[in-house]
Design an enzyme around this catalytic site. Sequence first.
Site, short mmCIF file in Angstrom:
data_model
loop_
_atom_site.label_atom_id
_atom_site.label_comp_id
_atom_site.label_asym_id
_atom_site.label_seq_id
_atom_site.Cartn_x
_atom_site.Cartn_y
_atom_site.Cartn_z
N TYR A 262 -5.10 14.13 6.94
CA TYR A 262 -5.49 12.92 6.22
C TYR A 262 -6.17 11.93 7.18
CZ TYR A 262 -5.06 8.94 3.00
OH TYR A 262 -5.32 7.87 2.18
N SER B 162 -9.08 4.37 4.97
CA SER B 162 -7.65 4.16 5.14
C SER B 162 -7.39 3.55 6.51
CB SER B 162 -6.90 5.49 5.04
OG SER B 162 -5.55 5.35 5.45
#
Length: 277
Positions: free
Chosen positions: A173, A160
Amino acid sequence: MNFDDLKGKNCVITGGFGVIGTALTRGMAAAGINLAVIGQNEQTPAKGIAIAQEFGVKCIGIRASVLDKAALEAARDQIHAELGKIDFLVNCAGGNSPKATCAVEQMSAEDNLADTFYGLDIEGFQAVYDLNFKGTLLATMVFTTDMLEAGKGNVINISSMNAFRPLTKIPAYSSAKGSINNFTQWYAVHVAQTGIRCNAIAPGFFLTKQNRFLLTDEATGELKPRGKKIIANTPTHKFGEPEDIVGTLLYLLSDISKFVTGVIIPVDGGYSAFGGV
């Protein structure tokens, strides 16, 4: 140069019926790759059948948790029985949770500590970290043994933009995706002489079930200030479409990129290149 070398190969993809995962699953099926899709949704087996019928490849959907090594090993046995040996692995299972999210972006002396880092639900934090990182680790342990025996193979991790530039509010995350980047490079070096390659793709900003609550107003569908900031800092001034990742995935899986290993490729509309001015 084409992707003909991918036809007839067998790939395991975890989280392959999520928002991004579905695009990757369909893209690989269109390239002639046989698929085993690992997911927790009860519709996973039926969706596998639908992919097989639509694209004319072998595709099985298997219900299993990426956090349950025994379940993954049972899935591997089923894959051997129905598809054969595993050539590729795409680690796409992941996601975020409101339980691992801070209410404020930057804390001040006036903020309630419950709304900051200090109020994070540690169990929620652990669940998000485990789903993203531990799920990648365990799936790699289980589904690459065929590659070791064959002396060749390919692992693609889905990272990501948070791994490069941690976003406010979502420390679990961001930490997990940062770990995936590090693991991608570590594992690539570890297995380089076995014939296995390992790379990662770092998507920029896509509207998904996991982040929609952070970026859009549920009632109006309009962008929240956070969503507007993302668009303002993405040179293409738009969110990505899941299908935008497929070309990079096929490139990394193919022998076209046979000398590429240990890299993380952003697919982000220029976000990581923009300094804000």
